[in-house]
Every structure is written in C-alpha cells, then in structure tokens.
Scaffold this motif. Structure first.
Motif, PDB file in Angstrom:
ATOM      1  N   SER A 134       0.810  -1.214   0.000  1.00 21.91           N
ATOM      2  CA  SER A 134       0.000   0.000   0.000  1.00 21.91           C
ATOM      3  C   SER A 134       0.848   1.271   0.000  1.00 21.91           C
ATOM      4  N   TYR A 158       3.854   1.397  -1.833  1.00 21.13           N
ATOM      5  CA  TYR A 158       4.878   1.113  -2.839  1.00 21.13           C
ATOM      6  C   TYR A 158       5.379   2.377  -3.530  1.00 21.13           C
ATOM      7  N   ASP A 159       4.486   3.315  -3.807  1.00 23.47           N
ATOM      8  CA  ASP A 159       4.925   4.558  -4.443  1.00 23.47           C
ATOM      9  C   ASP A 159       5.870   5.343  -3.540  1.00 23.47           C
ATOM     10  N   THR A 191       1.307  -3.309  -9.170  1.00 20.51           N
ATOM     11  CA  THR A 191       0.565  -2.065  -8.993  1.00 20.51           C
ATOM     12  C   THR A 191      -0.052  -1.551 -10.287  1.00 20.51           C
ATOM     13  N   MET A 243       0.373  -6.959  -3.709  1.00 21.50           N
ATOM     14  CA  MET A 243       0.722  -5.988  -4.744  1.00 21.50           C
ATOM     15  C   MET A 243      -0.337  -5.979  -5.842  1.00 21.50           C
ATOM     16  N   GLU A 245      -3.393  -4.116  -4.779  1.00 17.78           N
ATOM     17  CA  GLU A 245      -3.179  -2.680  -4.902  1.00 17.78           C
ATOM     18  C   GLU A 245      -3.362  -2.236  -6.358  1.00 17.78           C
ATOM     19  N   GLY A 246      -2.872  -3.049  -7.306  1.00 13.90           N
ATOM     20  CA  GLY A 246      -3.046  -2.732  -8.715  1.00 13.90           C
ATOM     21  C   GLY A 246      -4.508  -2.730  -9.134  1.00 13.90           C
ATOM     22  N   ARG A 286      -6.148   0.406  -7.927  1.00  8.59           N
ATOM     23  CA  ARG A 286      -5.783   1.601  -8.689  1.00  8.59           C
ATOM     24  C   ARG A 286      -6.492   1.662 -10.041  1.00  8.59           C
TER      25      ARG A 286
END
Length: 245
Positions: free
Chosen positions: A26, A28-29, A68, A94, A97-98, A101
């Motif tokens: 969550s 990762y950015d 992501t 991961m 999360e993708g 988004r």
C-alpha cells in the motif's frame, strides 16, 4: 553479514522478498519515491516511449512483477485499440493494490492479473508481443531464469524491456547517491512508512544487481538479439531492451 543478509539466510530469498512486498504494497509509491528521488514516474514514461507499441494494431503485454499496474496502464494508453495487458506478480497484496488503482479506469477492462513466479511463468511459450519488468528483476533469486522465461513466453519478433535501478556512471553523482541511499533511505523509510528494513533491503539489492554491461550479457545469454541499454538520470536506473528473433 548485514541483518538483512541474516534474515534472507534464515528464511530463504524468495520468502524474504515476498515478506518485503507484502509489507509495503500500500506504500509502494513511497518506496519508489524514496529510492528515485520522486522521478520513477518519468522513468516509467520513458520506458513505454522506448517500447513504442503500435497505435494502429492490437498487441499483448506481459508485465512481470508489475502488481501495482503502473506499466500496464501506461502501455494500454499508448497501444492500439484492443490491446491487452497481463500483470503477473508473485505478491497477492501488490496485485490487490493494482486492481484498486485500476478500478473504474478505462484500462481496467483490458488488464488481467495473474499470480505467478518470474522464474516459472504460468503461460505457454510464444504468446505475448511485449514483456516488461520494472524494478522487479533484481528481487528474483535467479535473474537468468527470469530472463530465460521472458524469452520463452515472447512471440518471435517480440520485445523485452527491463527498467531497473543500476550503477551510477557519473562520479560525483555516484558518491552522492551512495550516501543518500545508504544513510537516508532507510531512515526516511522508518520515518515515512514506519519500517526501515524493506528500504534497507532494497538498497542492498541494488548494490548486488549486475551493472549495465553485465546485465546486457545475461540478456544475450537468454537468447535475445539487438540487446542495448539506455541510462536514465546518470545511471541511477537503466532500461535494457532485446528482441526475440
């Protein structure tokens, strides 16, 4: 031996990497912002620009370690009508999360998420036009196995493209980035994300990753032709490309 090396030795490299990305999915950015000084988005744009998918015909991308969806969404905006992106990642967190988004975005209908290991991809041979992997291959225990798999799943004439942190080739920048990554990145990770260990691991993984020329040789060993690379930001990261003849 560092504390990260000790943990890898105790539980194994793949389990350790899995644990790192389960913990940071969550955020990762934030991780990539700290490692790149906030410009990883520009590097990803540059990677898709170099990939240059046709705008006049449909093509299929396999983006490995791309949970992501950053590369997949950029590809789908750049590619021709009817193009598809398959996102393959070993981390369920991961990929979740993708999916979050892409929810509601136009790209959502053309993106598929598949859990899988880069060393043993769950796909038939010769099925995709493009294979990308961004900031992921250095986390694979056997880099050569991942490259071999990339070659296997691409169609003849298919394109491989990797974006990865690499070895800085500008002397002053080299020293500055080393100091920044060694001292500040783990501390910032603890302050911003509450956990320094994943960031300490990522710093170590960059140091151990093959330099640009050695990595290019490994890509050739997998069978690719027309192998070349481009440094970005003085070699903080590099893009490597190859063709399956």
């Amino acid at each position: 031996m560092t504390s990260v090396d000790e943990k890898i030795a105790s539980i194994g490299p793949q389990r350790f990497v899995n644990s790192v990305f389960e913990r940071v999915a969550s955020r990762y950015d934030i991780m990539n912002d700290l490692m790149s000084g906030g410009i990883h988005r520009l590097w990803k744009d540059a990677a898709i620009n170099w990939l240059a998918p046709s705008r006049s015909r449909a093509s299929t991308l396999l983006d490995v370690a791309g949970g992501t969806g950053d590369i997949a969404s950029r590809f789908l905006r750049a590619a021709g009508p009817g193009s598809k992106a398959i996102v393959c990642d070993i981390s369920a967190s991961m990929m979740e999360e993708g999916r979050r988004r892409l929810a509601g975005a136009e790209a959502e209908a053309y993106a598929t998420f598949v859990q899988g290991n880069a060393e043993y991809l769950p796909f038939r041979a010769g099925v995709v036009d493009f294979y990308t992997i961004a900031f992921g291959i250095r986390n694979v225990p056997s880099i050569q196995s991942a490259l071999n798999e990339a070659f296997r799943v691409l169609k003849p004439g298919g394109r491989f493209l990797c974006l990865e942190f690499s070895q800085v080739d500008v002397p002053i920048l080299d020293a500055l980035y080393k100091q920044y990554s060694d001292a500040l990145v783990p501390a910032l990770g603890r302050a911003v994300a509450g956990d320094a260990e994943p960031y300490r691991y990522l710093v170590e993984s960059i140091k151990k990753f093959p330099d640009q020329q050695r990595f290019a040789r490994m890509i050739k060993e997998a069978g690719f032709t027309r192998v070349q690379y481009r440094n970005v930001s003085g070699g903080i990261a590099a893009m490597h490309s190859g063709i399956k003849a």
